[in-house]
Every structure is written in structure tokens, then in C-alpha cells.
Design a protein around this motif. Structure first.
Motif, PDB file in Angstrom:
ATOM      1  N   GLU A   1       0.021 -24.219  87.595  1.00  0.00           N
ATOM      2  CA  GLU A   1       0.908 -25.281  87.406  1.00  0.00           C
ATOM      3  C   GLU A   1       2.051 -25.127  86.714  1.00  0.00           C
ATOM      4  N   TYR A   2       2.861 -26.250  86.892  1.00  0.00           N
ATOM      5  CA  TYR A   2       3.966 -26.251  86.229  1.00  0.00           C
ATOM      6  C   TYR A   2       3.900 -26.901  85.215  1.00  0.00           C
ATOM      7  N   VAL A   3       4.162 -26.464  84.005  1.00  0.00           N
ATOM      8  CA  VAL A   3       4.126 -26.966  82.543  1.00  0.00           C
ATOM      9  C   VAL A   3       5.303 -26.937  81.983  1.00  0.00           C
ATOM     10  N   LEU A   4       5.829 -27.961  81.419  1.00  0.00           N
ATOM     11  CA  LEU A   4       7.118 -28.101  80.473  1.00  0.00           C
ATOM     12  C   LEU A   4       7.131 -27.109  79.393  1.00  0.00           C
ATOM     13  N   THR A   5       8.057 -26.474  78.997  1.00  0.00           N
ATOM     14  CA  THR A   5       8.148 -25.718  77.960  1.00  0.00           C
ATOM     15  C   THR A   5       8.670 -26.515  76.547  1.00  0.00           C
ATOM     16  N   GLU A   6       8.748 -26.179  75.711  1.00  0.00           N
ATOM     17  CA  GLU A   6       9.401 -26.684  74.528  1.00  0.00           C
ATOM     18  C   GLU A   6      10.915 -27.239  74.934  1.00  0.00           C
ATOM     19  N   LYS A   7      11.731 -26.270  75.781  1.00  0.00           N
ATOM     20  CA  LYS A   7      12.893 -26.521  75.886  1.00  0.00           C
ATOM     21  C   LYS A   7      12.945 -27.877  77.008  1.00  0.00           C
ATOM     22  N   GLY A   8      12.004 -27.747  78.083  1.00  0.00           N
ATOM     23  CA  GLY A   8      11.885 -29.005  78.824  1.00  0.00           C
ATOM     24  C   GLY A   8      11.389 -29.997  78.235  1.00  0.00           C
ATOM     25  N   ARG A   9      10.655 -30.192  77.249  1.00  0.00           N
ATOM     26  CA  ARG A   9       9.904 -31.084  76.719  1.00  0.00           C
ATOM     27  C   ARG A   9      11.081 -32.067  75.857  1.00  0.00           C
ATOM     28  N   GLU A  10      12.119 -31.171  75.327  1.00  0.00           N
ATOM     29  CA  GLU A  10      13.384 -31.650  74.652  1.00  0.00           C
ATOM     30  C   GLU A  10      14.189 -32.290  75.496  1.00  0.00           C
ATOM     31  N   LEU A  11      14.124 -32.374  76.870  1.00  0.00           N
ATOM     32  CA  LEU A  11      14.800 -33.367  77.774  1.00  0.00           C
ATOM     33  C   LEU A  11      14.398 -34.764  77.610  1.00  0.00           C
ATOM     34  N   PHE A  12      13.243 -34.727  76.751  1.00  0.00           N
ATOM     35  CA  PHE A  12      12.814 -36.361  76.839  1.00  0.00           C
ATOM     36  C   PHE A  12      13.777 -37.412  76.284  1.00  0.00           C
ATOM     37  N   PRO A  13      14.702 -37.172  75.452  1.00  0.00           N
ATOM     38  CA  PRO A  13      15.601 -38.328  75.185  1.00  0.00           C
ATOM     39  C   PRO A  13      16.455 -38.529  76.426  1.00  0.00           C
ATOM     40  N   ILE A  14      16.624 -37.375  77.140  1.00  0.00           N
ATOM     41  CA  ILE A  14      17.763 -37.724  78.204  1.00  0.00           C
ATOM     42  C   ILE A  14      17.117 -38.695  79.480  1.00  0.00           C
ATOM     43  N   VAL A  15      15.862 -38.332  79.675  1.00  0.00           N
ATOM     44  CA  VAL A  15      15.134 -38.748  80.484  1.00  0.00           C
ATOM     45  C   VAL A  15      15.042 -40.480  80.132  1.00  0.00           C
ATOM     46  N   VAL A  16      14.786 -40.770  78.538  1.00  0.00           N
ATOM     47  CA  VAL A  16      14.582 -42.093  78.227  1.00  0.00           C
ATOM     48  C   VAL A  16      15.911 -43.033  78.074  1.00  0.00           C
ATOM     49  N   SER A  17      16.993 -42.318  78.016  1.00  0.00           N
ATOM     50  CA  SER A  17      18.233 -42.778  77.726  1.00  0.00           C
ATOM     51  C   SER A  17      18.577 -43.278  79.278  1.00  0.00           C
ATOM     52  N   LEU A  18      18.292 -42.609  80.269  1.00  0.00           N
ATOM     53  CA  LEU A  18      18.582 -42.879  81.876  1.00  0.00           C
ATOM     54  C   LEU A  18      17.673 -44.061  81.953  1.00  0.00           C
ATOM     55  N   ARG A  19      16.294 -44.069  81.738  1.00  0.00           N
ATOM     56  CA  ARG A  19      15.528 -44.923  82.045  1.00  0.00           C
ATOM     57  C   ARG A  19      16.000 -46.210  81.505  1.00  0.00           C
ATOM     58  N   GLN A  20      16.327 -46.210  80.077  1.00  0.00           N
ATOM     59  CA  GLN A  20      16.912 -47.381  79.585  1.00  0.00           C
ATOM     60  C   GLN A  20      18.016 -48.013  80.167  1.00  0.00           C
ATOM     61  N   TRP A  21      19.096 -47.126  80.391  1.00  0.00           N
ATOM     62  CA  TRP A  21      20.550 -47.757  81.115  1.00  0.00           C
ATOM     63  C   TRP A  21      19.824 -48.355  82.499  1.00  0.00           C
ATOM     64  N   GLY A  22      19.066 -47.564  83.288  1.00  0.00           N
ATOM     65  CA  GLY A  22      18.490 -48.052  84.565  1.00  0.00           C
ATOM     66  C   GLY A  22      17.842 -49.423  84.683  1.00  0.00           C
ATOM     67  N   GLU A  23      16.975 -49.727  83.539  1.00  0.00           N
ATOM     68  CA  GLU A  23      16.466 -50.903  83.334  1.00  0.00           C
ATOM     69  C   GLU A  23      17.241 -51.848  83.027  1.00  0.00           C
ATOM     70  N   ARG A  24      18.436 -51.838  82.515  1.00  0.00           N
ATOM     71  CA  ARG A  24      19.204 -52.769  81.988  1.00  0.00           C
ATOM     72  C   ARG A  24      20.357 -53.141  83.060  1.00  0.00           C
ATOM     73  N   PHE A  25      20.724 -52.152  83.738  1.00  0.00           N
ATOM     74  CA  PHE A  25      21.904 -52.435  84.550  1.00  0.00           C
ATOM     75  C   PHE A  25      21.676 -52.034  86.177  1.00  0.00           C
ATOM     76  N   GLN A  26      20.493 -51.562  86.402  1.00  0.00           N
ATOM     77  CA  GLN A  26      19.970 -51.292  87.902  1.00  0.00           C
ATOM     78  C   GLN A  26      18.782 -52.060  88.264  1.00  0.00           C
ATOM     79  N   PHE A  27      18.498 -53.379  87.646  1.00  0.00           N
ATOM     80  CA  PHE A  27      17.700 -53.786  88.088  1.00  0.00           C
ATOM     81  C   PHE A  27      18.163 -55.487  88.086  1.00  0.00           C
TER      82      PHE A  27
END
Lengths: 152, 152
Positions: A80-106
Motif C-alpha cells: 500500500e501507498y501510505v502518506l508520511t508525516e511530510k505527506g500528511r502536512e500537505l493537508f492545508p494545501i489540498v484544503v485551500s485548493l478545495r475551498q478556492w475551487g468551491e468558491r470560484f469554479q462551481f
DNA sequence: TAGACTGGTTGCAATCTGCAACCTGCTTGG
DNA sequence: CCAAGCAGGTTGCAGATTGCAACCAGTCTA
């Protein structure tokens, strides 16, 4: 492959982050990982990406330390491919992209998915850049400085 | 060109955001724009990107509404690429990428640039996903739900 | 133990990228 | 006001990247 030659690396942290997840698929792979996807075939099914591309991306993400390969949690001989700590710390990036997409691309009426707090079921707070004292900062309220750590 | 066919759009906001700034250059163009770069030649000089690629990216970013073309602020007949409100709202994304890059893609001794609050000179706060009540949330503390707005 | 599934690799065609050359409309020095 | 040079591109082409399909070696399972 993605030959971001590390001999003349960028000094800008944004560029360095972009080298890791700035391509067409890597970010979506990480997004899926936050959704508990771990197996090669699951990523492939979810993303619809070609297998050779997925294999190359996963390999690169393992090499930079965003994922690690673990034995399958179901006891089979697969991995299995599992996120490391470094990978889990990408969470704020993914969420900020998500929020921008929600607001402006829908369009207002479109079905979308939103992120909610498990505890309350409330949508998470909109992410913002904040000063040390907690005030929201816009692009004009900040500037970059160069830092050369000299802590021998 | 980047043919993210809008006839079968993704339902995921992350994917939609990624369609806009998920390529090799667009994000760096936006980063430069936050650093007050506005002219074609300035972007080209800063990024070292081929002119045809830069032209294509700027055109696409104008089309999706991240940039708008304005007459040059110096009174010449040339034009400038200026971030719209939609573009300025990419700031949290760029900052979260920056912070991740600073933490994980630099060796401790390397010269880097950091973002500080104009008012205090202090580095800005690390970005985090927060619940409605302000608590920091990790990937395991949230989940996605689908929303179909049914407001007639 | 045959057949299916997992996790890939390889070959090839189509697409995308980047370099260099070129071009047109400003702008500026003389 | 004219020539030279700059801003802001466009075009052509070679090479790199992508994606599809075929194939293949281990693993699992009936």
C-alpha cells in the motif's frame, strides 16, 4: 521524467513545493490518499490515469518522501501507498485548493463536495493567511524576506 | 492546449482548482503576480519560461478570470496583467505551498525566503485547517459530503 | 491448479514543451 | 521625424511527455 534539476534549485519555497505536487496528477493522488485510498488499483480507478503514469508518479512521490510503501493492511502480500508525516502536512494545501475551487469554479446550482468537521458536521473554516496575532492578512499586508540561517 | 474538457467536469473542487493552476507554470505566474509583477517581459525574465508558453498561460488565466488585462500603469501604450479578486483569493494556496516548501524542501542551512507581516516584521502564522470553533483539524478529523444546492 | 486479480513494464502514436526565428506596433534618441 | 531598439507576442520545428493498449510476473482463490 520530471527533471527538475536539483543542481540549480529554486530559492523560492513555492517553486520547490510545486516541483513535488505541481504536475497534473500528483496533487490528485495526494487528495485521494486523504480520502483513504492506498492501493495502486484504487488510485487508478479513482483517477482514471494511465497505469504507467500512475506508477511513475507514485514512485516519484515515494522518492521525495510524501508516500511510503507499506505491507497491505488486509494481510495479503500486496503493498500500500501510505502518506508520511511530510505527506500528511500537505493537508492545508489540498484544503485551500478545495475551498478556492468551491468558491470560484462551481456554478451556484452545481453538485459539489464540501469538507466538514467530523465532530460537529459543520463545514471547516475558510483558510486564511494570518499574522502572528491572528489577523487575516491579504497579499498587500506581507512581504518576502530572504533568510540565511547562520546558526553554525 | 490544456484541454480539460468542461463537458465532463470533475465534481471535486480540488480537481477544478488544479485545472486552473495545476500545471508547471501557472502557479508560479500567480506567485510572481503577488510579488507585484505585471508585465509580460517581467514574468518572462523572472520565470525563464519560453515566450509562447507564457503567452498561452497568461491567455488561459485571463480566460478563467484569474488575471485581467489593464493599460500599463506607467502611461505607456502597453498592457499589464493584474490579478482579479478571484486571482487574489489564490493567496492562501500560494502561502500554504510556500510554508510546506519551507519546512520540507529545504535543508536546514539553505538560504530561503520567508513571508513576514508588514506591520510587525514577524513571520506569518502557519496555515492550518480549522473547525468552526477554531481548533486545528487533521486529515482524520474531517470528511467530505456531497451537497446539491436545492435552493430552487 | 486454472483462472482471475494486483501491480506493474514496454512500445508506439499523439500531444505538449521549449528554443529560435520572425514579426508588428510602441517609444525614444538624435 | 526617422531609425533603432524594445514590448509583446506568433510560427515552425525537434525533442520530451502523455496516454492507450498489450503484455507479463507474482498472488490469491475456487
Amino acid at each position: 521524467m520530471l527533471d527538475h534539476d536539483s543542481s540549480h534549485r529554486h530559492e523560492c519555497p513555492v517553486a520547490r513545493a510545486s516541483e513535488v505536487i505541481g504536475d497534473r496528477w500528483s496533487l490528485l493522488i495526494v487528495r485521494d490518499a486523504f480520502d483513504d485510498i492506498r492501493r495502486f488499483s484504487e488510485f487508478q480507478k479513482s483517477l482514471g490515469v494511465a497505469k504507467n503514469i500512475l506508477a511513475a508518479r507514485l514512485k516519484a512521490l515515494v522518492e521525495v518522501g510524501v508516500f511510503e510503501i507499506c505491507p497491505a493492511s488486509d494481510g495479503s502480500a500486496y503493498k500500500e501507498y501510505v502518506l508520511t508525516e511530510k505527506g500528511r502536512e500537505l493537508f492545508p494545501i489540498v484544503v485551500s485548493l478545495r475551498q478556492w475551487g468551491e468558491r470560484f469554479q462551481f456554478a451556484p446550482h452545481e453538485t459539489r463536495s464540501v469538507l466538514v468537521d467530523n465532530a460537529t458536521g459543520q463545514p471547516v473554516m475558510r483558510m486564511a493567511v494570518q499574522s502572528a496575532s491572528g489577523e487575516t492578512l491579504g497579499p498587500a499586508d506581507c512581504h518576502r524576506i530572504r533568510v540565511t540561517p547562520d546558526d553554525v
